[in-house]
Design an enzyme around this catalytic site. Structure first.
Site, PDB file in Angstrom:
ATOM      1  CG  ASP A  59      -1.709  -1.262   1.438  1.00 48.61           C
ATOM      2  OD1 ASP A  59      -2.180  -1.823   0.431  1.00 48.61           O
ATOM      3  OD2 ASP A  59      -1.858  -1.692   2.594  1.00 48.61           O
TER       4      ASP A  59
ATOM      5  CD  GLU B 275      -8.971  -2.764  -0.911  1.00 51.54           C
ATOM      6  OE1 GLU B 275      -9.388  -2.817   0.251  1.00 51.54           O
ATOM      7  OE2 GLU B 275      -8.261  -3.666  -1.396  1.00 51.54           O
TER       8      GLU B 275
END
Ligand code: FUB
Length: 339
Positions: free
Chosen positions: A32, A239
């Site tokens: 991420d 997301e």
């Protein structure tokens, strides 16, 4: 679960993937990656993946992270520096577990680190921590940002000095559990032919510690101006929100989750709507796909992750960097991580 099935396939495939980009760091698992340029250097704010005995499931219990490290890249040598632990779960009073995808911002000499975690009741919230250094260590506020929920905070600083927080994630990210501002354990999705569950955003207050306005929905429209629908899971938001600005236009990019693309839309302002354009990054090894986009020394870069370092284990990922190109019409040229 879907996650277990994909992991089994990926572990089989792992050795046949010829990677285009190497892992930026191999001493720890990272994921991420939110990249920013601070003091003319790229800093990366990733998740720090760890081994766990938790079952692999569609709620993401296998993402059991409990601290953060900040990375930076030396301009001259491309050496990647791991600045060590920047924030630990034990130092966040309001959080109980799962330090997921973070981001950071800089304003007036202070660095702000935004991170999601489950609160003491198991509900995902977004917190903020501060430091005088981009590498931390960061000191967390006593409570999460009032009115925050779900996961994957991303901060966009506009040219006029306004900062915006984008966030939200489906399934384990609990976006489907918020109805009329209340959390409920019941999952609720719009009907298949209705506008899909949207990402969220709000302007940040001057002190960067709270929301300056009610949370708003991000609308993604197709080429005919119709909202992308729930059933369109090749294109709908799941997301990993990110916003960058290119030639005066706002690019909202995100993961499509169970179809594993990084996709994007273009809009005229930070609030959208954003018109769907296409795929930035095709699916990678591992279930999740999560990225950031940053400009440095005249080039644009995509930061992303995959599970090559762990030979296909979805929750043990590594961050990577590759060049990103906008074509003459401002469209992003799709990237595939493997040759
Ligand atoms: O790293 C945990 C979660 O996986 C992130 O919050 C999601 O975006 C996905 O990458």
């Amino acid at each position: 679960s879907d996650a277990e099935r994909k992991q089994a396939l990926d572990i089989k495939k792992a050795n046949s993937f010829k990677q285009k980009d190497e892992a930026l760091i191999t001493s720890i698992y990272t994921a991420d990656p939110s990249a920013h340029v601070f003091n003319n250097k790229i800093y990366i704010y990733p998740s720090h993946d760890i081994e766990t005995d938790n079952a692999i499931n569609d709620d993401g219990d296998h993402f059991a992270m409990n601290d953060y490290h900040v990375l930076s890249i030396e301009n001259d040598t491309n050496e990647v520096i791991d600045h060590g632990v920047a924030l630990s779960l034990e130092n966040v009073k309001w959080a109980s577990k799962q330090l997921w995808a973070p981001d950071a911002a800089h304003k007036n000499g202070t660095y702000y680190f935004y991170f999601p975690a489950r609160d003491l009741e198991g509900i995902f919230r977004i917190g903020v921590a501060t430091s005088l250094s981009p590498a931390g260590p960061f000191i967390a506020e006593d409570s999460y940002i009032e009115g925050s929920f779900s996961i994957d905070p991303a901060i966009f600083e506009d040219d006029d000095g306004s900062y915006y927080l984008y966030f939200g994630g489906l399934w384990g990210g609990q976006l489907q559990n918020w109805h009329q501002g209340q959390f409920s354990s019941e999952d609720q999705y719009p009907a298949d032919d209705q506008a899909s569950l949207p990402a969220k955003m709000a302007k940040l207050s001057d002190d960067m510690l709270s929301l300056a306005e009610p949370v708003k929905d991000i609308v993604i429209l197709d080429e005919d101006g119709n909202a992308i629908t729930t059933e369109d899971n090749e294109r709908r938001f799941f997301e990993a929100s990110w916003v960058h600005k290119y030639n005066g236009k706002y690019y909202f990019s995100y993961s499509t989750g169970d179809t594993h693309n990084i996709a994007y839309g273009i809009g005229d302002n930070p609030y959208g709507p954003f018109f769907y354009q296409g795929v930035i990054l095709n699916p990678v090894l591992g279930w999740t796909n999560h990225h950031s986009i940053v400009s440095h020394q005249g080039k644009w870069f995509l930061f992303y992750h995959d599970s090559t370092l762990s030979k296909g284990q979805t929750h043990l990922r590594c961050v990577k960097k590759t060049e990103l190109l906008h074509d003459e019409n401002g469209k992003i040229i799709t990237i595939t991580a493997y040759e």
